[in-house]
Each structure stands twice: as structure tokens, then as C-alpha cells.
Design a protein around this motif. Structure first.
Motif, PDB file in Angstrom:
ATOM      1  N   LYS A  27       0.815  -1.204  -0.162  1.00 28.83           N
ATOM      2  CA  LYS A  27       0.019   0.106  -0.033  1.00 28.83           C
ATOM      3  C   LYS A  27       0.872   1.300   0.156  1.00 28.83           C
ATOM      4  N   LEU A  28       1.925   1.127   0.648  1.00 28.09           N
ATOM      5  CA  LEU A  28       2.821   2.263   0.779  1.00 28.09           C
ATOM      6  C   LEU A  28       3.519   2.618  -0.441  1.00 28.09           C
ATOM      7  N   VAL A  29       4.068   1.709  -1.201  1.00 30.49           N
ATOM      8  CA  VAL A  29       4.827   2.075  -2.535  1.00 30.49           C
ATOM      9  C   VAL A  29       3.617   1.947  -3.912  1.00 30.49           C
ATOM     10  N   GLY A  30       2.441   1.233  -3.439  1.00 32.84           N
ATOM     11  CA  GLY A  30       1.549   1.588  -4.531  1.00 32.84           C
ATOM     12  C   GLY A  30       1.336   0.274  -5.365  1.00 32.84           C
ATOM     13  N   ALA A  31       2.299  -0.643  -5.859  1.00 33.50           N
ATOM     14  CA  ALA A  31       2.252  -1.641  -6.508  1.00 33.50           C
ATOM     15  C   ALA A  31       3.612  -2.835  -6.399  1.00 33.50           C
ATOM     16  N   TYR A  32       3.235  -3.858  -6.890  1.00 32.31           N
ATOM     17  CA  TYR A  32       4.413  -4.621  -6.952  1.00 32.31           C
ATOM     18  C   TYR A  32       5.052  -4.703  -8.205  1.00 32.31           C
ATOM     19  N   PHE A  33       6.183  -4.930  -8.496  1.00 38.26           N
ATOM     20  CA  PHE A  33       6.763  -5.231  -9.803  1.00 38.26           C
ATOM     21  C   PHE A  33       6.227  -6.877 -10.341  1.00 38.26           C
ATOM     22  N   GLN A  34       5.993  -6.790 -11.490  1.00 38.33           N
ATOM     23  CA  GLN A  34       5.808  -8.316 -12.107  1.00 38.33           C
ATOM     24  C   GLN A  34       6.891  -8.764 -13.031  1.00 38.33           C
ATOM     25  N   ASN A  35       7.009  -7.911 -14.066  1.00 37.84           N
ATOM     26  CA  ASN A  35       8.165  -8.388 -15.171  1.00 37.84           C
ATOM     27  C   ASN A  35       8.204  -7.226 -16.000  1.00 37.84           C
ATOM     28  N   HIS A  36       9.313  -7.487 -16.995  1.00 36.34           N
ATOM     29  CA  HIS A  36       9.455  -6.192 -17.766  1.00 36.34           C
ATOM     30  C   HIS A  36       9.826  -6.647 -18.971  1.00 36.34           C
ATOM     31  N   PRO A  37       9.798  -5.994 -20.207  1.00 43.37           N
ATOM     32  CA  PRO A  37      10.321  -6.327 -21.501  1.00 43.37           C
ATOM     33  C   PRO A  37      11.853  -5.839 -21.440  1.00 43.37           C
ATOM     34  N   LYS A  38      12.441  -5.954 -22.605  1.00 42.61           N
ATOM     35  CA  LYS A  38      13.812  -5.584 -22.557  1.00 42.61           C
ATOM     36  C   LYS A  38      13.748  -3.950 -22.524  1.00 42.61           C
ATOM     37  N   PRO A  39      14.837  -3.442 -22.263  1.00 45.72           N
ATOM     38  CA  PRO A  39      14.926  -1.811 -22.293  1.00 45.72           C
ATOM     39  C   PRO A  39      14.681  -1.455 -23.706  1.00 45.72           C
ATOM     40  N   GLN A  40      13.987  -0.212 -23.543  1.00 47.86           N
ATOM     41  CA  GLN A  40      13.791   0.216 -25.172  1.00 47.86           C
ATOM     42  C   GLN A  40      13.226   1.684 -25.012  1.00 47.86           C
ATOM     43  N   GLN A  41      13.104   2.150 -26.188  1.00 44.74           N
ATOM     44  CA  GLN A  41      12.524   3.659 -26.205  1.00 44.74           C
ATOM     45  C   GLN A  41      11.057   3.524 -25.872  1.00 44.74           C
ATOM     46  N   VAL A  42      10.606   4.379 -24.908  1.00 47.36           N
ATOM     47  CA  VAL A  42       8.968   4.348 -24.512  1.00 47.36           C
ATOM     48  C   VAL A  42       8.604   5.868 -24.682  1.00 47.36           C
ATOM     49  N   THR A  43       7.474   5.961 -24.966  1.00 46.88           N
ATOM     50  CA  THR A  43       6.917   7.400 -24.916  1.00 46.88           C
ATOM     51  C   THR A  43       6.102   7.388 -23.523  1.00 46.88           C
ATOM     52  N   TYR A  44       6.252   8.341 -22.654  1.00 48.18           N
ATOM     53  CA  TYR A  44       5.789   8.510 -21.461  1.00 48.18           C
ATOM     54  C   TYR A  44       4.635   9.728 -21.810  1.00 48.18           C
ATOM     55  N   ILE A  45       3.583   9.774 -20.955  1.00 47.46           N
ATOM     56  CA  ILE A  45       2.627  10.767 -20.754  1.00 47.46           C
ATOM     57  C   ILE A  45       2.606  11.634 -19.634  1.00 47.46           C
ATOM     58  N   ASN A  46       2.804  12.713 -19.501  1.00 42.03           N
ATOM     59  CA  ASN A  46       2.642  13.710 -18.485  1.00 42.03           C
ATOM     60  C   ASN A  46       1.143  14.027 -17.960  1.00 42.03           C
ATOM     61  N   LEU A  47       0.803  13.322 -16.893  1.00 44.60           N
ATOM     62  CA  LEU A  47      -0.683  13.372 -16.375  1.00 44.60           C
ATOM     63  C   LEU A  47      -0.806  14.494 -15.615  1.00 44.60           C
ATOM     64  N   ASP A  48       0.017  15.324 -15.132  1.00 37.42           N
ATOM     65  CA  ASP A  48      -0.102  16.412 -14.262  1.00 37.42           C
ATOM     66  C   ASP A  48       1.064  17.356 -14.249  1.00 37.42           C
ATOM     67  N   SER A  49       1.085  18.275 -15.228  1.00 39.07           N
ATOM     68  CA  SER A  49       2.128  19.294 -15.508  1.00 39.07           C
ATOM     69  C   SER A  49       2.312  20.208 -14.330  1.00 39.07           C
ATOM     70  N   THR A  50       1.355  20.292 -13.530  1.00 36.43           N
ATOM     71  CA  THR A  50       1.362  21.197 -12.263  1.00 36.43           C
ATOM     72  C   THR A  50       2.354  20.557 -11.193  1.00 36.43           C
ATOM     73  N   ASN A  51       2.353  19.159 -11.390  1.00 38.29           N
ATOM     74  CA  ASN A  51       3.271  18.571 -10.297  1.00 38.29           C
ATOM     75  C   ASN A  51       4.738  18.691 -10.317  1.00 38.29           C
ATOM     76  N   ILE A  52       5.389  19.343  -9.536  1.00 34.44           N
ATOM     77  CA  ILE A  52       7.013  19.923  -9.441  1.00 34.44           C
ATOM     78  C   ILE A  52       7.761  18.561 -10.026  1.00 34.44           C
ATOM     79  N   SER A  53       7.296  17.414  -9.935  1.00 35.18           N
ATOM     80  CA  SER A  53       8.318  16.358 -10.088  1.00 35.18           C
ATOM     81  C   SER A  53       8.259  16.177 -11.566  1.00 35.18           C
ATOM     82  N   VAL A  54       7.364  16.581 -12.299  1.00 32.64           N
ATOM     83  CA  VAL A  54       7.156  16.591 -13.861  1.00 32.64           C
ATOM     84  C   VAL A  54       6.945  17.582 -14.685  1.00 32.64           C
ATOM     85  N   SER A  55       6.800  18.617 -13.910  1.00 36.60           N
ATOM     86  CA  SER A  55       6.394  19.904 -14.673  1.00 36.60           C
ATOM     87  C   SER A  55       7.620  20.304 -15.748  1.00 36.60           C
TER      88      SER A  55
END
Length: 245
Positions: free
Chosen positions: A130-158
Motif C-alpha cells: 500500500k505504501l509503494v502502490g504496486a509490486y513489480f511483475q516483469n519487464h520487457p527488454k529496455p527500449q525507447q518508450v513514450t511517456y505521458i505527463n498526467l499532471d504538468s502542475t506537479n513539480i516532479s514532472v513539470s
């Protein structure tokens, strides 16, 4: 477009007004503990992450200690810290007494920051899920990914635009704990291969929890990431959000 619309709608539904506001807060005088013990896979980027925090602390005038000694998780030792960082920790890293010390730490209004493999930690501890919000399940190989900024007002992603590309190891998650989470980044699964969360794939989030505040980012796999100015702004912003009143 449908996937993006779902992302934005779900983010809005799960967002409280207090979470939307991501004002900057000085870190001067704050004290941060960076914990990076591993009992499973060990990321080669951990040392780079430690160095990033040391350099950031010198620049922003806050205090930082780095350790892999879990015995520091006791009431007396944690008392002097404002934020505890789990830097790509893996496996069962805390015993029951140490777990209780972290719970007490949060109850006192302190903060937690999880980076990358922090979700690959403490699978048998429901409170941590509950603290961290989720558990890791698996991952594909590292690659280029497009991220979507969901809250440009938050200082961490602004500092990021609405959509941007990065080379990353993209985590698929299980045991998501969506209640109260405010998502600030998501991965667009149309931009890469190996995603298993097509309806909504969160990549960074924050929330109030256990009396304090918590932030998690799935970014941070590669050693070179920790020298990247945009990633450093991301982590600095997360810390600023965590210590803000």
C-alpha cells in the motif's frame, strides 16, 4: 487517442485537489536516508544513484546518508530523517522490528520515496504494498518508450512536455493499490513492445499514506540515467513534493 483519453480520465478520477498542487519547496536543512539493500537482483545503477543524491544534497543544501544496513530502521535512528528513499531495493530487506520502525516513521508525518526496483521489495508485507502502490511483475527488454505527463502542475514532472520519449526498462505491475494514488506519469504501450497494462500503465505516482506522504517512480534502471538532468529534476521535484507542507 482512446487510450490517452482513458489515461487522462482515470487520472482525473483518482486525483484529489490537494495532490494537484505541486509547488516547489526548499530542501535546505532536510535530512534524507538513501537505503539500497538488495536480497534479489542488484541494479548496477545503485552506485550512480547514491552519487546523484550526494551531489544533489551538496547543491540543494540538504543532508543525506546512504546505507545498506537495515539495522538503521529503528525509532531512534530514523528520528533524524525527513525522507527515506528505497533506491532499487529488492527482496525481503527488513525484519518485523524494522518494518514497524518504518510504519512509525510514516505515522509521524515523514515521507517515503521509492525508485525503480523499490516495487520489487517486501512482497509478503501488505502494508508496504500500500505504501509503494504496486509490486513489480516483469519487464520487457529496455527500449525507447513514450511517456505521458498526467499532471504538468506537479513539480516532479513539470519540466517534461505532455509526451516525451526515454530509453528505459519499463515495469509491468501487479497488486496495484489505486485507492488514493495520484498518477503523474504513464507509459504509452503503443510506443513499445512487451507491455501488459494496455488500458492504463502508470509509471510514477504519489499519495498521502500512513500519516505521511509517499512517491514512487519506475524510472531509473540505467546507470547513466542518474546523470541525466531531466531525471535529476524528476527526483528533486519528488523530494520537494514530499517535504512540502
Amino acid at each position: 487517442m482512446k487510450i490517452i483519453s482513458r489515461l487522462l480520465l482515470l487520472a482525473c478520477l483518482l486525483t484529489s485537489q490537494s495532490m494537484i498542487e505541486g509547488n516547489a519547496q526548499s530542501l535546505k536543512g532536510q535530512s534524507v536516508l538513501v537505503f539500497s539493500k538488495t536480497k534479489g537482483f542488484r541494479h548496477s545503477s545503485i552506485e550512480n544513484g547514491k552519487q546523484m543524491f550526494l551531489e544533489m544534497a551538496a547543491q540543494e543544501k540538504f543532508k543525506v546518508d546512504t546505507t545498506e544496513d537495515a539495522s538503521i530502521f529503528n525509532t531512534k535512528s530514523l528520528k533524524k530523517y525527513d525522507v527515506v528513499v528505497f533506491l532499487s531495493t529488492t527482496g525481503d530487506v527488513l525484519n518485523e522490528e524494522q518494518q514497524n520502525a518504518l510504519i512509525e516513521f510514516m505515522q509521524k508525518g515523514k515521507s517515503f520515496l521509492g525508485i525503480h526496483a523499490a516495487t520489487d521489495t517486501e512482497y509478503d508485507w501488505p502494508w508496504f504494498n500500500k505504501l509503494v502502490g504496486a509490486y513489480f511483475q516483469n519487464h520487457p527488454k529496455p527500449q525507447q518508450v513514450t511517456y505521458i505527463n498526467l499532471d504538468s502542475t506537479n513539480i516532479s514532472v513539470s519540466h517534461w512536455p505532455g509526451r516525451f520519449n526515454r530509453l528505459e526498462e519499463i515495469y509491468n505491475f501487479k497488486s496495484m493499490q489505486p485507492e488514493g494514488l495520484h498518477y503523474v506519469l504513464a507509459a504509452d504501450e503503443n510506443s513499445y513492445t512487451g507491455g501488459t497494462m494496455p488500458e492504463f500503465h502508470p509509471a510514477a505516482w504519489c499519495h498521502s499514506f500512513g500519516g505521511g506522504k509517499a512517491y514512487y517512480t519506475a524510472l531509473g534502471h540505467h546507470p547513466e540515467t542518474y546523470a541525466d538532468p531531466d531525471f535529476r529534476k524528476h527526483i528533486l521535484g519528488a523530494l520537494q513534493w514530499l517535504v512540502a507542507e
